[in-house]
Motif scaffolding. Structure first.
Motif, mmCIF file in Angstrom:
data_model
loop_
_atom_site.group_PDB
_atom_site.id
_atom_site.type_symbol
_atom_site.label_atom_id
_atom_site.label_comp_id
_atom_site.label_asym_id
_atom_site.label_seq_id
_atom_site.Cartn_x
_atom_site.Cartn_y
_atom_site.Cartn_z
ATOM 1 N N LEU A 114 10.498 30.306 8.540
ATOM 2 C CA LEU A 114 9.057 30.479 8.688
ATOM 3 C C LEU A 114 8.497 29.591 9.795
ATOM 4 N N PHE A 115 9.030 28.369 9.922
ATOM 5 C CA PHE A 115 8.499 27.426 10.892
ATOM 6 C C PHE A 115 9.294 27.377 12.195
ATOM 7 N N GLY A 116 10.064 28.442 12.441
ATOM 8 C CA GLY A 116 10.682 28.602 13.752
ATOM 9 C C GLY A 116 11.925 27.775 13.977
ATOM 10 N N CYS A 117 12.488 27.187 12.927
ATOM 11 C CA CYS A 117 13.690 26.355 13.080
ATOM 12 C C CYS A 117 14.970 27.135 12.830
ATOM 13 N N LEU A 118 14.829 28.373 12.380
ATOM 14 C CA LEU A 118 15.985 29.206 12.087
ATOM 15 C C LEU A 118 15.573 30.645 12.359
ATOM 16 N N SER A 119 16.374 31.361 13.132
ATOM 17 C CA SER A 119 16.007 32.731 13.459
ATOM 18 C C SER A 119 17.237 33.601 13.563
ATOM 19 N N ARG A 120 16.994 34.911 13.481
ATOM 20 C CA ARG A 120 18.068 35.899 13.593
ATOM 21 C C ARG A 120 18.750 35.814 14.968
ATOM 22 N N ALA A 121 17.962 35.437 15.972
ATOM 23 C CA ALA A 121 18.488 35.400 17.339
ATOM 24 C C ALA A 121 19.502 34.283 17.554
ATOM 25 N N MET A 122 19.540 33.304 16.649
ATOM 26 C CA MET A 122 20.492 32.200 16.786
ATOM 27 C C MET A 122 21.925 32.710 16.666
ATOM 28 N N ASP A 123 22.828 32.093 17.413
ATOM 29 C CA ASP A 123 24.229 32.460 17.263
ATOM 30 C C ASP A 123 24.780 31.870 15.961
ATOM 31 N N SER A 124 25.953 32.346 15.565
ATOM 32 C CA SER A 124 26.511 31.959 14.264
ATOM 33 C C SER A 124 26.792 30.465 14.180
ATOM 34 N N ASP A 125 27.171 29.841 15.308
ATOM 35 C CA ASP A 125 27.451 28.404 15.291
ATOM 36 C C ASP A 125 26.204 27.601 14.924
ATOM 37 N N LYS A 126 25.070 27.984 15.524
ATOM 38 C CA LYS A 126 23.813 27.281 15.225
ATOM 39 C C LYS A 126 23.400 27.486 13.773
ATOM 40 N N LYS A 127 23.533 28.714 13.292
ATOM 41 C CA LYS A 127 23.165 28.992 11.904
ATOM 42 C C LYS A 127 24.030 28.188 10.938
ATOM 43 N N ASN A 128 25.322 28.139 11.228
ATOM 44 C CA ASN A 128 26.224 27.361 10.371
ATOM 45 C C ASN A 128 25.897 25.874 10.427
ATOM 46 N N ASP A 274 18.894 44.764 11.563
ATOM 47 C CA ASP A 274 18.678 44.523 12.995
ATOM 48 C C ASP A 274 19.968 44.017 13.629
ATOM 49 N N VAL A 275 20.890 44.933 13.860
ATOM 50 C CA VAL A 275 22.226 44.578 14.338
ATOM 51 C C VAL A 275 22.171 43.873 15.697
ATOM 52 N N SER A 276 21.274 44.312 16.557
ATOM 53 C CA SER A 276 21.188 43.726 17.900
ATOM 54 C C SER A 276 20.512 42.358 17.891
ATOM 55 N N GLY A 277 19.769 42.054 16.818
ATOM 56 C CA GLY A 277 19.102 40.760 16.728
ATOM 57 C C GLY A 277 17.907 40.614 17.646
ATOM 58 N N ASP A 278 17.323 41.753 18.090
ATOM 59 C CA ASP A 278 16.193 41.677 19.014
ATOM 60 C C ASP A 278 14.834 41.687 18.315
ATOM 61 N N GLY A 279 14.839 41.718 16.964
ATOM 62 C CA GLY A 279 13.582 41.693 16.226
ATOM 63 C C GLY A 279 12.967 43.061 16.019
ATOM 64 N N PHE A 280 13.720 44.135 16.309
ATOM 65 C CA PHE A 280 13.215 45.496 16.145
ATOM 66 C C PHE A 280 14.292 46.371 15.515
ATOM 67 N N LEU A 281 13.853 47.411 14.803
ATOM 68 C CA LEU A 281 14.766 48.405 14.259
ATOM 69 C C LEU A 281 14.621 49.692 15.058
ATOM 70 N N GLY A 282 15.733 50.147 15.631
ATOM 71 C CA GLY A 282 15.730 51.415 16.343
ATOM 72 C C GLY A 282 15.803 52.575 15.370
ATOM 73 N N VAL A 283 15.827 53.789 15.893
ATOM 74 C CA VAL A 283 15.807 54.990 15.048
ATOM 75 C C VAL A 283 16.966 55.006 14.062
ATOM 76 N N SER A 284 18.182 54.731 14.538
ATOM 77 C CA SER A 284 19.347 54.767 13.641
ATOM 78 C C SER A 284 19.250 53.696 12.563
ATOM 79 N N GLU A 285 18.684 52.536 12.918
ATOM 80 C CA GLU A 285 18.543 51.455 11.939
ATOM 81 C C GLU A 285 17.478 51.790 10.896
ATOM 82 N N VAL A 286 16.417 52.484 11.319
ATOM 83 C CA VAL A 286 15.394 52.923 10.359
ATOM 84 C C VAL A 286 15.975 53.967 9.414
ATOM 85 N N TRP A 287 16.805 54.867 9.960
ATOM 86 C CA TRP A 287 17.483 55.857 9.103
ATOM 87 C C TRP A 287 18.339 55.147 8.057
ATOM 88 N N ASN A 288 19.046 54.096 8.471
ATOM 89 C CA ASN A 288 19.862 53.336 7.519
ATOM 90 C C ASN A 288 19.002 52.743 6.419
#
Length: 405
Positions: A114-128, A274-288
Motif C-alpha cells: 500500500l505504501f509503495g515499498c513492495l510492488s508487482r513490478a519488483m523482480d523476484s530477488d527484491k520480493k524475496n 497480470d503476467v507481464s507485471g505492467d499493472g494492466f490486464l489484457g483481453v486474454s487475462e480478463v478472459w482468464n
C-alpha cells in the motif's frame, strides 16, 4: 465558491480533513465563512485555507506526539516519517483486526504494498529480500507479529536499500544538470530531473504531494537541493505516487461495496493474472479472470463488459476497472442465485398447496421441515442478501486454486 468547491480546493491543497473530529472542525470553519446565500468569497476562502492549515498542523502535531509516546518511536524516526506517520498509523490500526497492536506476515506485506515499498513490478530477488526482512523481524518477536515501531523500521531499511540502488542513476542526472558545479540544484532544475525520471504529476493531488515532498527535502529552506536531498526526494516521490494510487483504488473499492480485506485479496489475484507485471490486464487475462469466476459469457457479452468497465478505452483493465468488473460479476451471479431460489420457493409453495388440497391441512409436511418448511425456505432465500461483496470472495478462493494449479 460553494461548499463543494471549497472541499475540492482543500483536497487539491492536501488539506482534506480526516473523518471524525477533524472533519467536524473544518466543516464548522466553512460554515462560519458562509455568506447568506451559502457561498464563500475569495477573500474569505483565502482566510479559510489559512485557518484550516493552521488547525490541521496543530492538530496533527498533537496526534504525532501521542503516537510517538504510545509506540515508543525515536525522535529520528518521528522526524523522517512525520509526513506519513498519521497515514501509516491509521492503516496499521485498520489492518489490526483483533486490536492486538501488532500485525502478522500477510498484513505487513499488504501494508508495504500500500505504501509503495513492495510492488508487482519488483523482480523476484527484491520480493524475496523484503519477505526475508519481515520474517527476521517476526522471528525476533515472541508473538510472531510486528508492532508499529518495528513496521516503521522495516520501511526505513527498505527505503535505504532502494536509495542505494538509485544512487548511480540519480547522481548521473544530478551531475549533468549541475552546470556550474555548485553541488546544488534549483527547484526548476529538480523538476527537469523528475520529468526525465517520469515522475511528473498526473493530477492535482499528485502535484500537491510532490510540492510538499520538495519542501520536506529542502531541509535548510534554501530553495536548493544537494545530491543527498535529491536522492531522498526521488525515493519519497516514488513511494508517494504508489501510495496515492493505492488510496484511490481503496476509495473506488469502498464505493463499490467491497471491504478492505476484499481489496487485498483482489489485488493478489490481479497481480497473479497480470503476467507481464505492467499493472494492466489484457483481453486474454480478463478472459482468464472471467473463467476463474465461473461467469459464463459469450463473445458479444464479453465485448459489452469490456466496453462498460474499460473507462479509458485502452483495451485493457487497470485495477480499479478490474474491481468494477468484479462488482458486475458479483451482481449478476447473485441475481442468478436469487432468481433460482425464488423458483425453488415458488415450487415448494405450489407443492404445499397441492398437498393441502389433496389431503387436508392435517397431513404432515413432506418437505421434512415440518410446519416451518415455508419459513425455512425463506430463510435460505434471505441468506443470499448479505453484504454487497457476498459472492465474489467465495469465487476468489476458486480463482486462487485455479492459478496455483
Amino acid at each position: 465558491m460553494d461548499q463543494g468547491e471549497v472541499m475540492q480546493l482543500l483536497q487539491d491543497m492536501g488539506l482534506t480533513p480526516k473523518p471524525g473530529d477533524e472533519h467536524k472542525h473544518v466543516m464548522s470553519l466553512i460554515n462560519d465563512s458562509n455568506t447568506e446565500d451559502g457561498t464563500i468569497s475569495l477573500t474569505e476562502a483565502e482566510y479559510l485555507m489559512s485557518s484550516v492549515r493552521e488547525y490541521m498542523v496543530r492538530n496533527r502535531r498533537r496526534q504525532e506526539r501521542d503516537i510517538q509516546a504510545k509506540e515508543q518511536l525515536s525522535k529520528d524516526l518521528l522526524q523522517e516519517f512525520r509526513s506519513q506517520l498519521l497515514s501509516l498509523y491509521s492503516c496499521f490500526k485498520e489492518m489490526d483486526d483483533d486490536n492486538s497492536g501488532s500485525l502478522d506476515t500477510p498484513e505487513v506485506l499488504n501494508l508495504l504494498q500500500l505504501f509503495g515499498c513492495l510492488s508487482r513490478a519488483m523482480d523476484s530477488d527484491k520480493k524475496n529480500r523484503v519477505r526475508r526482512m519481515v520474517d527476521r523481524q517476526l522471528a525476533m518477536s515472541p508473538t510472531k507479529s510486528l508492532r508499529f515501531a518495528e513496521f516503521v523500521r522495516i520501511i526505513k531499511k527498505l527505503r535505504q536499500l532502494e536509495m542505494q540502488e538509485k544512487t548511480d542513476a540519480v547522481e548521473t542526472l544530478f551531475n549533468q544538470t549541475d552546470k556550474d558545479k555548485s553541488g546544488e540544484l534549483s527547484i526548476k532544475e529538480i523538476c527537469g530531473i523528475l520529468s526525465a525520471l517520469d515522475m511528473q504529476p498526473r493530477s492535482f493531488s499528485e502535484q500537491g504531494a510532490i510540492a510538499q515532498l520538495i519542501e520536506e527535502a529542502d531541509e535548510d529552506g534554501s530553495g536548493q537541493l544537494d545530491m543527498k536531498e535529491l536522492l531522498f526526494l526521488v525515493q519519497r516521490i516514488g513511494e508517494r505516487m504508489i501510495e496515492l494510487r493505492r488510496q484511490e483504488e481503496y476509495q473506488a473499492a469502498l464505493a463499490l461495496g467491497f471491504t478492505l480485506e476484499n481489496v487485498n485479496e483482489f489485488r493478489r489475484v490481479f497481480d497473479i493474472l497480470d503476467v507481464s507485471g505492467d499493472g494492466f490486464l489484457g483481453v486474454s487475462e480478463v478472459w482468464n479472470a472471467i473463467s476463474m469466476l465461473k461467469w459464463k459469457v459469450n463473445d458479444a457479452k464479453f465485448a459489452r463488459i469490456m466496453e462498460d468497465v474499460d473507462e479509458d478505452s485502452s483495451g485493457q483493465l487497470d485495477f480499479t476497472e478490474f474491481l468494477t468488473m468484479l462488482r458486475k460479476a458479483d451482481d449478476q451471479l447473485n441475481a442468478g442465485v436469487h432468481k433460482a431460489q425464488k423458483v425453488v420457493d415458488e415450487v415448494k409453495d405450489d407443492e404445499g398447496e397441492d398437498q393441502r388440497t389433496a389431503g387436508g391441512s392435517d397431513l404432515p409436511d413432506q418437505s421434512g421441515t415440518g410446519s416451518t418448511g415455508s419459513k425455512g425456505a425463506k430463510r435460505v432465500h434471505s441468506s443470499h442478501h448479505g453484504p454487497a461483496s457476498s459472492a465474489v470472495p467465495g469465487l476468489l478462493d476458486q480463482a486462487l486454486k485455479t492459478v496455483s494449479h
